[in-house]
Design a protein around this motif. Structure first.
Motif, PDB file in Angstrom:
ATOM      1  N   THR A 185       0.860  -1.218  -0.042  1.00  0.00           N
ATOM      2  CA  THR A 185       0.035   0.019   0.066  1.00  0.00           C
ATOM      3  C   THR A 185       1.068   1.426   0.062  1.00  0.00           C
ATOM      4  OG1 THR A 185      -1.769  -1.159   1.477  1.00  0.00           O
ATOM      5  CG2 THR A 185      -1.892   0.964   1.261  1.00  0.00           C
ATOM      6  N   SER A 186       1.934   1.297   0.786  1.00  0.00           N
ATOM      7  CA  SER A 186       2.797   2.493   1.073  1.00  0.00           C
ATOM      8  C   SER A 186       3.426   2.767  -0.300  1.00  0.00           C
ATOM      9  CB  SER A 186       3.687   2.191   2.036  1.00  0.00           C
ATOM     10  OG  SER A 186       4.783   1.458   1.876  1.00  0.00           O
ATOM     11  N   LEU A 187       3.803   1.885  -0.954  1.00  0.00           N
ATOM     12  CA  LEU A 187       4.900   1.971  -2.189  1.00  0.00           C
ATOM     13  C   LEU A 187       3.935   2.382  -3.101  1.00  0.00           C
ATOM     14  CD1 LEU A 187       6.918  -1.157  -2.279  1.00  0.00           C
ATOM     15  CD2 LEU A 187       7.759   0.997  -1.917  1.00  0.00           C
ATOM     16  N   LEU A 188       2.724   2.083  -3.464  1.00  0.00           N
ATOM     17  CA  LEU A 188       1.666   2.398  -4.393  1.00  0.00           C
ATOM     18  C   LEU A 188       1.265   3.844  -4.260  1.00  0.00           C
ATOM     19  CD1 LEU A 188      -0.238   1.687  -6.823  1.00  0.00           C
ATOM     20  CD2 LEU A 188      -1.916   0.967  -5.301  1.00  0.00           C
ATOM     21  N   ALA A 189       1.211   4.178  -2.879  1.00  0.00           N
ATOM     22  CA  ALA A 189       0.742   5.492  -2.772  1.00  0.00           C
ATOM     23  C   ALA A 189       2.001   6.456  -3.028  1.00  0.00           C
ATOM     24  CB  ALA A 189       0.221   5.588  -1.328  1.00  0.00           C
ATOM     25  N   ALA A 190       3.127   6.107  -2.358  1.00  0.00           N
ATOM     26  CA  ALA A 190       4.361   7.207  -2.599  1.00  0.00           C
ATOM     27  C   ALA A 190       4.740   6.963  -4.150  1.00  0.00           C
ATOM     28  CB  ALA A 190       5.519   6.406  -1.740  1.00  0.00           C
ATOM     29  N   GLY A 191       4.633   5.931  -4.852  1.00  0.00           N
ATOM     30  CA  GLY A 191       4.975   6.225  -6.209  1.00  0.00           C
ATOM     31  C   GLY A 191       3.795   6.894  -7.150  1.00  0.00           C
ATOM     32  N   SER A 192       2.673   7.138  -6.729  1.00  0.00           N
ATOM     33  CA  SER A 192       1.767   7.978  -7.460  1.00  0.00           C
ATOM     34  C   SER A 192       1.880   9.314  -7.120  1.00  0.00           C
ATOM     35  CB  SER A 192       0.286   7.464  -7.010  1.00  0.00           C
ATOM     36  OG  SER A 192       0.078   6.061  -7.429  1.00  0.00           O
ATOM     37  N   LEU A 193       2.211   9.507  -5.758  1.00  0.00           N
ATOM     38  CA  LEU A 193       2.415  10.907  -5.278  1.00  0.00           C
ATOM     39  C   LEU A 193       3.811  11.636  -6.059  1.00  0.00           C
ATOM     40  CD1 LEU A 193       1.167  10.529  -1.758  1.00  0.00           C
ATOM     41  CD2 LEU A 193       0.333  11.881  -3.517  1.00  0.00           C
ATOM     42  N   MET A 194       4.822  10.486  -6.297  1.00  0.00           N
ATOM     43  CA  MET A 194       6.144  10.991  -6.885  1.00  0.00           C
ATOM     44  C   MET A 194       5.602  11.641  -8.301  1.00  0.00           C
ATOM     45  SD  MET A 194       9.044  10.891  -5.535  1.00  0.00           S
ATOM     46  CE  MET A 194      10.286  10.570  -6.401  1.00  0.00           C
ATOM     47  N   ILE A 195       4.704  11.024  -8.866  1.00  0.00           N
ATOM     48  CA  ILE A 195       4.354  11.231 -10.273  1.00  0.00           C
ATOM     49  C   ILE A 195       3.503  12.481 -10.301  1.00  0.00           C
ATOM     50  CG2 ILE A 195       3.018  10.649 -12.287  1.00  0.00           C
ATOM     51  CD1 ILE A 195       3.559   7.675 -11.477  1.00  0.00           C
ATOM     52  N   VAL A 196       2.752  12.866  -9.268  1.00  0.00           N
ATOM     53  CA  VAL A 196       1.960  13.783  -9.115  1.00  0.00           C
ATOM     54  C   VAL A 196       2.981  15.195  -8.969  1.00  0.00           C
ATOM     55  CG1 VAL A 196       0.294  15.337  -7.595  1.00  0.00           C
ATOM     56  CG2 VAL A 196      -0.235  12.758  -8.155  1.00  0.00           C
ATOM     57  N   PHE A 197       3.988  14.926  -7.877  1.00  0.00           N
ATOM     58  CA  PHE A 197       4.909  16.179  -7.888  1.00  0.00           C
ATOM     59  C   PHE A 197       5.653  16.444  -9.086  1.00  0.00           C
ATOM     60  CE2 PHE A 197       9.231  17.848  -6.358  1.00  0.00           C
ATOM     61  CZ  PHE A 197       8.776  18.706  -5.360  1.00  0.00           C
ATOM     62  N   GLY A 198       5.868  15.357  -9.906  1.00  0.00           N
ATOM     63  CA  GLY A 198       6.787  15.812 -11.316  1.00  0.00           C
ATOM     64  C   GLY A 198       5.980  16.648 -12.043  1.00  0.00           C
ATOM     65  N   SER A 199       4.485  16.752 -11.610  1.00  0.00           N
ATOM     66  CA  SER A 199       3.650  17.464 -12.545  1.00  0.00           C
ATOM     67  C   SER A 199       3.256  18.769 -12.005  1.00  0.00           C
ATOM     68  CB  SER A 199       2.432  16.771 -12.975  1.00  0.00           C
ATOM     69  OG  SER A 199       2.756  15.572 -13.539  1.00  0.00           O
ATOM     70  N   THR A 200       3.746  19.141 -10.779  1.00  0.00           N
ATOM     71  CA  THR A 200       3.508  20.381 -10.245  1.00  0.00           C
ATOM     72  C   THR A 200       3.915  21.551 -10.751  1.00  0.00           C
ATOM     73  OG1 THR A 200       2.876  21.224  -7.978  1.00  0.00           O
ATOM     74  CG2 THR A 200       4.904  20.019  -8.130  1.00  0.00           C
ATOM     75  N   THR A 201       3.254  22.639 -10.448  1.00  0.00           N
ATOM     76  CA  THR A 201       3.812  24.050 -10.962  1.00  0.00           C
ATOM     77  C   THR A 201       3.696  24.950  -9.808  1.00  0.00           C
ATOM     78  OG1 THR A 201       1.878  24.684 -12.177  1.00  0.00           O
ATOM     79  CG2 THR A 201       3.606  23.603 -13.480  1.00  0.00           C
ATOM     80  N   SER A 202       3.099  24.710  -8.633  1.00  0.00           N
ATOM     81  CA  SER A 202       2.849  25.369  -7.504  1.00  0.00           C
ATOM     82  C   SER A 202       3.525  25.150  -6.382  1.00  0.00           C
ATOM     83  CB  SER A 202       1.285  25.240  -7.512  1.00  0.00           C
ATOM     84  OG  SER A 202       0.825  25.741  -6.062  1.00  0.00           O
ATOM     85  N   ILE A 203       4.065  26.096  -5.702  1.00  0.00           N
ATOM     86  CA  ILE A 203       5.026  25.808  -4.658  1.00  0.00           C
ATOM     87  C   ILE A 203       3.904  25.325  -3.485  1.00  0.00           C
ATOM     88  CG2 ILE A 203       6.166  26.860  -2.577  1.00  0.00           C
ATOM     89  CD1 ILE A 203       7.084  29.101  -4.779  1.00  0.00           C
ATOM     90  N   PRO A 204       2.858  25.955  -3.214  1.00  0.00           N
ATOM     91  CA  PRO A 204       2.192  25.114  -1.893  1.00  0.00           C
ATOM     92  C   PRO A 204       1.782  23.969  -2.262  1.00  0.00           C
ATOM     93  CG  PRO A 204       1.461  27.466  -2.486  1.00  0.00           C
ATOM     94  CD  PRO A 204       2.139  27.122  -3.422  1.00  0.00           C
ATOM     95  N   LEU A 205       1.163  23.458  -3.388  1.00  0.00           N
ATOM     96  CA  LEU A 205       0.854  22.123  -3.761  1.00  0.00           C
ATOM     97  C   LEU A 205       2.292  21.009  -3.675  1.00  0.00           C
ATOM     98  CD1 LEU A 205      -0.912  20.162  -5.047  1.00  0.00           C
ATOM     99  CD2 LEU A 205      -0.414  20.598  -7.271  1.00  0.00           C
TER     100      LEU A 205
END
Length: 421
Positions: free
Chosen positions: A82-102
């Protein structure tokens, strides 16, 4: 695990635990070489860069403390997958962010899901491997932290040069998701899990009064203050303070971690302590003192060539203590509470990782001194060495027993009365 001989499956367990810990270490180490590019992309001031790492480590500390408890309660297989699945998905999300707060929020969430691999892995290793192999197994397992730094610093600068920093987070996030699926399919919690009290909540009260575990926590806190302070800040400090290129700075950090992996310092240290039988306390103290001295030497350097010369020695001292501190946890904790103990102790260790990024940034920003920044890093391992002085004698008592789960459960029962030696 009721037979006299340990199961060959233990090596599958060790491989998957090691791979999981390696991948979350890669995810954690990606920020160091990517931070300068993120600063330019998102217009983050230099003094505030450490806040991103601090947000990650806040989540990481929380998940270590809670993850060990969840591991003892729900089992390592569920928690790891569970933790690896969530952490990997969130890494992908961070790689798409353009906002400092996000970005700050997602970094904290990545850390929140990435902090359970140590406790879940140590729980599985303790279940499936006999005590006579714990030092070596812990050494192999703990190569994950240095190898993760090697991979991140070898790959990220090149990806930034040929693509951008976003690609690094997308790549490593995807690999983490794949590994989550492998753990869900192939990992098993073992007979000790089946024989334990179902899904009853573990009683962690004995851990709160265990002096040895507290001191081990303080020792690791100091060690990781130096290790991850270097991993987080060394690229930026060398680029801004010594004016070397980002690729050259990445090479220095790769050598810092690669030497520890190449010479097998963690397995070798674990194997030696298993074989010599004089305990782990004295080697930890010696290594932490050498780490302190080498950080101060590195901080006095200015040239790229000098960094290359000292980096291998610094890497060895920065990583060699960790398998020994990890291998000391199960004995005072007992088998039933190994996950909770590992998570709690590692949470204390990771407080060093939480605090040091925010401490180094303002010091370097205010003073402009490369040496002052490294003096701040050196404080940690020195305090860690002093903490180990109070740990009780840990020389092993040899036993012919290899039924690890049964022995661990008996040790867990005996630990309920308070601290053990």
């Amino acid at each position: 695990m009721s037979s006299a001989a340990p199961s060959p499956y233990r090596w599958v367990v060790l491989l998957l635990c090691w791979a999981s810990f390696t991948m979350t270490s890669v995810d954690r180490s990606t920020w160091g070489p990517a931070s300068a590019a993120v600063s330019d992309s998102l217009h983050v001031p230099l003094a505030a860069l450490g806040i991103f790492a601090t947000c990650y480590y806040i989540g990481y500390v929380v998940s270590n403390a809670a993850g060990g408890f969840l591991t003892d309660w729900l089992g390592s297989r569920v928690v790891l997958g569970t933790s690896l699945l969530a952490a990997g998905s969130l890494m992908i999300v961070f790689g798409s962010t353009t906002s400092i707060p996000l970005g700050l929020t997602v970094q904290g969430l990545v850390g929140l899901f990435a902090g359970v691999e140590f406790s879940a892995g140590m729980k599985l290793i303790t279940i499936w491997l006999p005590e006579s192999e714990l030092g070596r197994a812990s050494g192999i397992f703990m190569t994950a932290t240095s190898l993760g730094t090697v991979i991140a610093n070898a790959v990220v600068p090149t990806l930034i040069e040929h693509a951008d920093w976003h690609a690094s987070y997308h790549l490593f996030g995807g690999v983490t998701v794949v590994l989550a699926l492998l753990c869900a399919v192939f990992l098993r919690d073992g007979a000790a899990r089946a024989d334990s009290a179902g899904r009853a909540l573990p009683d962690i009260r004995p851990l709160l009064h265990n002096r040895n575990l507290l001191l081990l926590g303080l020792a690791g806190f100091g060690g990781l203050w130096g290790t991850y302070g270097f991993v987080t800040w060394s690229n930026t400090l060398m680029i801004k303070g010594s004016h070397i290129s980002p690729v050259d700075a990445g090479i220095v950090v790769v050598i810092f971690s690669a030497v520890a992996v190449a010479v097998g310092v963690k397995p070798v240290v674990g194997w030696l302590t298993d074989g010599l039988g004089f305990g782990m306390r004295l080697p930890i103290m010696v290594i932490l003192v050498l780490f302190t001295a080498t950080l101060l030497v590195f901080g006095a350097l200015r040239s790229y060539t000098a960094f290359l010369v000292v980096a291998p020695v610094l890497g060895i001292t920065a990583y060699a203590y960790s398998p020994l501190t990890a291998a000391m946890i199960p004995k005072p904790a007992g088998g039933r509470l190994t996950g909770s103990a590992a998570g709690t102790v590692n949470a204390i260790w990771q407080l060093g990782s939480v605090l040091v990024p925010a401490a180094v940034g303002p010091v370097f920003h205010a003073s402009g001194s490369f040496h002052a920044a490294f003096a701040v890093l050196a404080i940690g391992p020195l305090l860690g060495a002093l903490a180990v002085l109070g740990v009780r004698d840990d020389r092993p008592q040899r036993s012919s027993a290899v039924d690890v789960p049964d022995r661990g459960l008996r040790a867990g029962a005996s630990s309920a009365g308070g601290p053990t030696a």
